[in-house]
Design an enzyme around this catalytic site. Structure first.
Site, PDB file in Angstrom:
ATOM      1  N   CYS A  77       1.234  -1.495  -0.250  1.00 39.27           N
ATOM      2  CA  CYS A  77       0.335   0.184   0.006  1.00 39.27           C
ATOM      3  C   CYS A  77       0.601   1.346  -0.338  1.00 39.27           C
ATOM      4  CB  CYS A  77      -1.099   0.159   0.704  1.00 39.27           C
ATOM      5  SG  CYS A  77      -2.287   1.057   0.846  1.00 39.27           S
ATOM      6  N   HIS A 178      -3.881  -4.994  -0.275  1.00 44.59           N
ATOM      7  CA  HIS A 178      -3.877  -5.284   0.580  1.00 44.59           C
ATOM      8  C   HIS A 178      -3.394  -6.991   1.163  1.00 44.59           C
ATOM      9  CE1 HIS A 178      -3.091  -2.167   4.172  1.00 44.59           C
ATOM     10  NE2 HIS A 178      -3.752  -1.042   3.208  1.00 44.59           N
ATOM     11  N   GLU A 180      -2.572  -8.968   3.281  1.00 43.55           N
ATOM     12  CA  GLU A 180      -2.567  -9.328   4.495  1.00 43.55           C
ATOM     13  C   GLU A 180      -4.544  -9.375   4.520  1.00 43.55           C
ATOM     14  OE1 GLU A 180      -2.361  -4.645   5.100  1.00 43.55           O
ATOM     15  OE2 GLU A 180      -1.313  -6.611   3.729  1.00 43.55           O
TER      16      GLU A 180
END
Length: 196
Positions: A77, A178, A180
């Protein structure tokens, strides 16, 4: 293997750490230069203000350290945007200068800003980051600034216009989304990076 998450004081540090641990690795969150220089893989996460992160990196004398890292490095990001030479955010900020390309405010027309939620990434050429990931896969985004398409682009995403959703130069990789927060497909991308 020494897996290092650079301590940028950002809110996604713990979620990145937990995602990597879920894959069977034991990452360290640190801004200790000696540990960073011994890393086999380096993660550069970021959420929030580019100017604040650059101030942190400068105060910790980490800018030249990052620029000269030889191990595979993944910016996430805002961490991807830090790889740029310049960002238009906050009336203009000099960034790390690893990629000779600028970050600018997304041209969204009538679409909401920030660009938030699930969107597709598209790529034509194989890259080890995308091993066993199909072009058109969905990842989670939240951002207002982005790289335009450039010579470092390895995937693109459409949000009114196409922008670079991931980039690579040598050992430096960046993803605007992202991983994650992107479920199984995000885990796969992280694992691809860890297994390079």
């Amino acid at each position: 293997m020494s897996i290092v998450i650079l301590d940028t004081k950002c809110s996604n540090l713990l979620s990145v750490k937990l995602s990597i641990e879920k894959l069977g690795y034991n990452p360290i969150i640190t801004n200790d230069t000696k540990i960073i220089l011994k890393a086999k893989k380096l993660f550069l996460p970021g959420v929030g203000s580019a100017s604040e992160i650059m101030k942190i990196l400068s105060s910790k004398k980490l800018i030249d350290v990052i620029k000269n890292i030889k191990c595979p490095t993944l910016g996430i990001c805002l961490g991807m945007q830090l790889l740029s030479s310049f960002s238009e955010e906050s009336n203009g900020i000099n960034m790390l200068g690893i990629l000779d390309s600028c970050v600018s405010l997304l041209n969204t027309n009538d679409l909401p800003l920030p660009h938030t939620g699930w969107n597709q990434i598209f790529f034509d050429n194989y890259n080890p980051l995308f091993k066993n990931i199909s072009s058109g896969s969905w990842f989670y985004f939240i951002h207002s600034y982005a790289f335009s398409l450039n010579k470092y682009t390895i995937s693109k995403t459409l949000y009114n216009i196409y922008f670079s959703s991931s980039v690579q130069k040598d050992n430096f990789f960046g993803v605007q989304f992202h991983p994650e927060k992107s479920g199984c497909i995000g885990e796969k991308l992280l694992l691809n990076f860890l297994e390079m």
